[in-house]
Design a protein around this motif. Structure first.
Motif, short mmCIF file in Angstrom:
data_model
loop_
_atom_site.label_atom_id
_atom_site.label_comp_id
_atom_site.label_asym_id
_atom_site.label_seq_id
_atom_site.Cartn_x
_atom_site.Cartn_y
_atom_site.Cartn_z
N ARG A 276 -9.37 -6.29 0.84
CA ARG A 276 -8.39 -5.50 0.08
C ARG A 276 -6.97 -6.00 0.31
O ARG A 276 -6.15 -5.99 -0.61
CB ARG A 276 -8.53 -4.02 0.43
CG ARG A 276 -9.91 -3.47 0.08
CD ARG A 276 -9.95 -1.97 0.04
NE ARG A 276 -11.30 -1.49 -0.25
CZ ARG A 276 -11.59 -0.27 -0.66
NH1 ARG A 276 -10.63 0.62 -0.82
NH2 ARG A 276 -12.84 0.09 -0.90
N THR A 277 -6.68 -6.45 1.53
CA THR A 277 -5.38 -7.06 1.79
C THR A 277 -5.19 -8.28 0.90
O THR A 277 -4.10 -8.50 0.34
CB THR A 277 -5.24 -7.46 3.26
OG1 THR A 277 -5.30 -6.30 4.07
CG2 THR A 277 -3.92 -8.18 3.52
N ALA A 278 -6.25 -9.08 0.76
CA ALA A 278 -6.16 -10.30 -0.05
C ALA A 278 -5.85 -9.96 -1.50
O ALA A 278 -5.05 -10.65 -2.15
CB ALA A 278 -7.47 -11.08 0.05
N PHE A 279 -6.48 -8.93 -2.03
CA PHE A 279 -6.22 -8.57 -3.42
C PHE A 279 -4.78 -8.09 -3.59
O PHE A 279 -4.10 -8.47 -4.55
CB PHE A 279 -7.20 -7.49 -3.88
CG PHE A 279 -7.10 -7.17 -5.34
CD1 PHE A 279 -7.49 -8.09 -6.30
CD2 PHE A 279 -6.61 -5.95 -5.77
CE1 PHE A 279 -7.39 -7.80 -7.65
CE2 PHE A 279 -6.51 -5.65 -7.12
CZ PHE A 279 -6.90 -6.58 -8.07
N ASP A 280 -4.29 -7.28 -2.67
CA ASP A 280 -2.91 -6.81 -2.77
C ASP A 280 -1.92 -7.96 -2.63
O ASP A 280 -0.88 -7.97 -3.31
CB ASP A 280 -2.64 -5.73 -1.72
CG ASP A 280 -2.94 -4.33 -2.24
OD1 ASP A 280 -2.06 -3.74 -2.87
OD2 ASP A 280 -4.06 -3.85 -2.03
N GLU A 281 -2.22 -8.91 -1.78
CA GLU A 281 -1.33 -10.07 -1.66
C GLU A 281 -1.35 -10.88 -2.95
O GLU A 281 -0.30 -11.39 -3.39
CB GLU A 281 -1.75 -10.94 -0.47
CG GLU A 281 -1.04 -12.28 -0.35
CD GLU A 281 0.47 -12.21 -0.12
OE1 GLU A 281 1.09 -13.28 0.04
OE2 GLU A 281 1.05 -11.09 -0.11
N ARG A 359 -9.20 -2.47 -6.27
CA ARG A 359 -9.41 -2.93 -4.90
C ARG A 359 -10.91 -2.94 -4.56
O ARG A 359 -11.39 -3.85 -3.87
CB ARG A 359 -8.65 -2.04 -3.91
CG ARG A 359 -7.14 -2.21 -3.95
CD ARG A 359 -6.52 -1.51 -2.75
NE ARG A 359 -5.06 -1.59 -2.79
CZ ARG A 359 -4.27 -0.60 -3.19
NH1 ARG A 359 -4.81 0.55 -3.58
NH2 ARG A 359 -2.96 -0.74 -3.19
N LEU A 360 -11.62 -1.94 -5.02
CA LEU A 360 -13.05 -1.86 -4.73
C LEU A 360 -13.80 -3.01 -5.43
O LEU A 360 -14.70 -3.62 -4.84
CB LEU A 360 -13.61 -0.52 -5.18
CG LEU A 360 -15.03 -0.19 -4.70
CD1 LEU A 360 -15.04 -0.01 -3.19
CD2 LEU A 360 -15.53 1.09 -5.38
#
Length: 403
Positions: A276-281, A359-360
């Motif tokens: 999820r961190t990767a997607f937000d980044e 995110r999911l």
């Protein structure tokens, strides 16, 4: 960008942020926009613009001063009629915004979505296995970034299988219409009546499955949480904004991981914690939604400039998310960074209500890839799809080495 200081001390630009050159590569323009000042006047469109994180964040969180109800695109609903009924989520303000938002926030909240993770992981594993069986070189956009959301999200909403191919061109045209009536809008115009009619038809109660997001929205109308007139418009909001944004976020993520092999190695080592961190980044780094408009409800003072009442403000979310005043080494895709606070989902009461769904989807796809793929690299030149609002992708050729 050509600028000068006007008599009101607002830098003026004659650049066209919706021109093909800037849409294809917005970074030089966005950098100059930030450097020129906190507010810039774009004389080509008679609007004000913000590119720095501080001012964009402040405007997004001040719905009383910068309203959404006049439209989040260039069209000003105070003076012009929109081409479709306004979104009850994006294009209303309190009190009209409150009930639809509360209903969707509950339906799409993290706790409510947790039941989907197991089935979406299975779907992601099945998709990745089928892609890898076909070969080690493929297009990450069509085979993964588009294929996975189109596989799981319409099922979650509860719409029928037939016609789902219309969702991407519908979203592409919708986000184009937030900009000027240029060639990108003209390109989608011939089919939009047919496609929009299909989308509207899917929002009817009798078209939806009994256990999806759509059925839950209609159940909220039964309870009196929203009206029966609002229910199909809330379902439409899911179909309008829930596919293209996630597709382009996933494409940006896969492009970043292919360009930065050390970040792929970092993700593979801890996919459950970093997915999820990767997607937000990726959303910070590439900002699938690059721009949104607001409208001043009164004369607003921002950074020494006055934005008159009733005037449009173009907020460059992508520029704010790469503002070096807020982010260290903002042009790097870095999973060691804490990307929280980015404005890629918006901010404040209009912040993307479907972000937990995106995110999911990302977590499921990344976990499936991390378990099966040793390395992922670019196998050719990535190609953009120009859109007035989205940072979109046509293709990203990649080559993978299976584990």
């Amino acid at each position: 960008m050509t600028t000068f200081v006007s008599s009101t001390d607002v830098p003026v630009s004659n650049a066209d942020p919706f021109g093909p050159d800037i849409l294809d590569n917005p970074l030089p323009f966005q950098s100059e926009l930030r450097d020129v000042g906190p507010v810039v006047y774009l004389d080509r469109y008679d609007v004000f613009a913000m590119g720095r994180y501080e001012q964009v964040h402040a405007a997004l969180t001040d719905w009383q001063g910068f309203q959404s109800a006049a439209g989040v695109g260039l069209t000003n609903y105070l003076y012009e009629k929109p081409w479709r009924p306004p979104s009850l989520l994006l294009e209303t303000d309190p009190p009209h915004h409150d009930a639809p938002r509360a209903v969707l926030s509950k339906i799409l909240g993290p706790r409510a979505l947790s039941r989907l993770l197991v089935s979406w992981l299975a779907d992601a594993e099945d998709l990745v296995d089928s892609v890898l069986e076909a070969g080690t070189e493929f297009d990450a956009v069509t085979e993964l970034a588009e294929a996975f959301p189109l596989r799981v999200f319409p099922d979650a909403v509860g719409i029928p299988d037939e016609g789902r191919d219309k969702l991407l061109p519908y979203g592409d045209h919708l986000f184009n219409t937030f900009g000027p009536a240029n060639s990108l809008v003209e390109k989608g115009a011939p089919r939009i009546a047919e496609i929009a009619g299909w989308v509207d038809a899917q929002c009817a109660r009798n078209m939806l499955s009994d256990d999806g997001f759509g059925a839950q929205i209609w159940a909220a109308a039964d309870r009196g949480d929203i009206t029966y007139e609002q229910a199909p418009l809330v379902v439409r909001s899911l179909l309008s904004a829930g596919v293209d944004t996630t597709v382009n976020g996933l494409a940006a993520l896969l492009h970043g991981l292919a360009r930065y092999p050390e970040q792929w190695a970092r993700l593979r080592a801890a996919p459950e914690t970093l997915a999820r961190t990767a997607f937000d980044e990726a959303v910070r780094w590439e900002s699938p939604v690059q721009t949104f408009f607001r409208t001043a409800t009164r004369d607003m003072r921002v950074g020494g400039a006055t934005i008159p009442q009733g005037r449009k403000i173009l907020m460059f979310l992508g520029a704010a998310n790469r503002d070096p005043r807020r982010w260290e080494n903002p042009d790097d895709f870095d999973l060691a960074r804490n990307p929280s606070g980015h404005v890629g989902y918006g901010m404040g009461i209009h912040q993307c209500v479907g972000q937990h769904v995106a995110r999911l989807e990302s977590e499921a796809l990344l976990r499936a890839l991390a378990a099966r793929v040793e390395s992922i690299e670019l196998a050719g030149t990535a190609k953009r799809r120009l859109n007035n609002t989205l940072r979109s992708w046509e293709s990203i050729p990649v080559e993978i080495r299976p584990r």
